[in-house]
Design a protein around this motif. Structure first.
Motif, PDB file in Angstrom:
ATOM      1  N   THR A 130       6.411 -15.301   6.400  1.00 37.41           N
ATOM      2  CA  THR A 130       6.389 -13.931   5.843  1.00 37.41           C
ATOM      3  C   THR A 130       7.787 -13.805   5.226  1.00 37.41           C
ATOM      4  N   GLN A 156      -1.314  -6.822   6.231  1.00 36.10           N
ATOM      5  CA  GLN A 156      -1.509  -7.640   7.597  1.00 36.10           C
ATOM      6  C   GLN A 156      -2.667  -8.147   7.878  1.00 36.10           C
ATOM      7  N   THR A 162      -0.503 -10.994  11.206  1.00 30.20           N
ATOM      8  CA  THR A 162      -0.207 -10.172  12.269  1.00 30.20           C
ATOM      9  C   THR A 162       0.507 -10.654  13.505  1.00 30.20           C
ATOM     10  N   TYR A 164       2.494  -7.298  12.177  1.00 27.86           N
ATOM     11  CA  TYR A 164       3.832  -6.943  11.328  1.00 27.86           C
ATOM     12  C   TYR A 164       4.142  -5.785  11.440  1.00 27.86           C
TER      13      TYR A 164
END
Length: 220
Positions: A130, A156, A162, A164
């Motif tokens: 990320t 996300q 996820t 996020y």
């Protein structure tokens, strides 16, 4: 005499989702999927939301750009600077319209040059990192750290990064007395509603009245 007990966090989360669980992409009419056009439209909306302007104005301006045909990177790049300014103005986005028109044009050219207009290639280049996703997004004109957080928060679910929850979403969680650790926060809602939950938490962070309303409803 004892005070009222705090409502159960899961109940607060459900109440918040029921009342405010709509992503900004949904408000702008973007049916977000892992395909080029909606992913690009989210980038446009992210650019608009990144300025110091009301979210509703950014959403309205995005709708005007899309209605004018600027729904993908190539059409955005082919539109004239004035066409973009005019669409932004129709959406009420007047304070930043000229600068944003330039950013949108330059950003569209970058997306075409680097990714062939398909932001799935950005996702592939970054993998599941990320931090790298954020860095690549911040290379797009008009997208800074705040914008990268907005994009990843909204994308996300479709990009499967996820949970996020960025700093603004976590401020909303704090205001509601919910956990501020992303995994703990994620356990309060279904795993296909993380983006909607994050958007709702941002609305809490931006408006104390939203927090008060949610707490009252959850305590009823």
């Amino acid at each position: 005499m004892t005070g009222r007990r705090s409502p159960d966090p899961a109940r607060v989360a459900r109440t918040l989702l029921d009342a405010h669980g709509v992503t900004y992409a949904e408000e702008a009419g973007i049916r977000l999927r892992d395909t080029p056009q909606p992913l690009y439209q989210l980038l446009v909306l992210t650019d608009l939301l990144s300025a110091r302007i009301r979210g509703a104005t950014a959403v309205a301006a995005a709708k005007e750009l899309f209605a004018a045909g600027m729904r993908d990177a190539r059409r955005m790049a082919e539109a004239s600077w004035q066409q973009r300014v005019d669409a932004l103005g129709r959406g009420g986005y007047r304070r930043y319209d000229e600068r944003t028109s330039t950013q949108l044009g330059d950003g569209a050219l970058l997306v075409l040059r680097e990714y062939g207009g398909d932001l799935r290639r950005l996702r592939e280049r970054a993998g599941d990192d990320t931090a790298e996703l954020s860095r690549l997004l911040r290379q797009v004109p008009g997208i800074g750290p705040t914008g990268a957080d907005i994009y990843l928060r909204e994308a996300q679910d479709v990009w499967r990064i996820t949970p996020y929850f960025d700093a603004k979403a976590l401020r909303g969680a704090h205001r509601l007395g919910l956990p501020e650790d992303p995994p703990d926060l994620a356990r309060l809602v279904p795993d296909d509603r993380y983006a909607a939950f994050a958007a709702a938490l941002v609305r809490v962070a931006l408006d104390k009245a939203v927090a008060e309303s949610v707490r009252e409803r959850a305590s009823a």
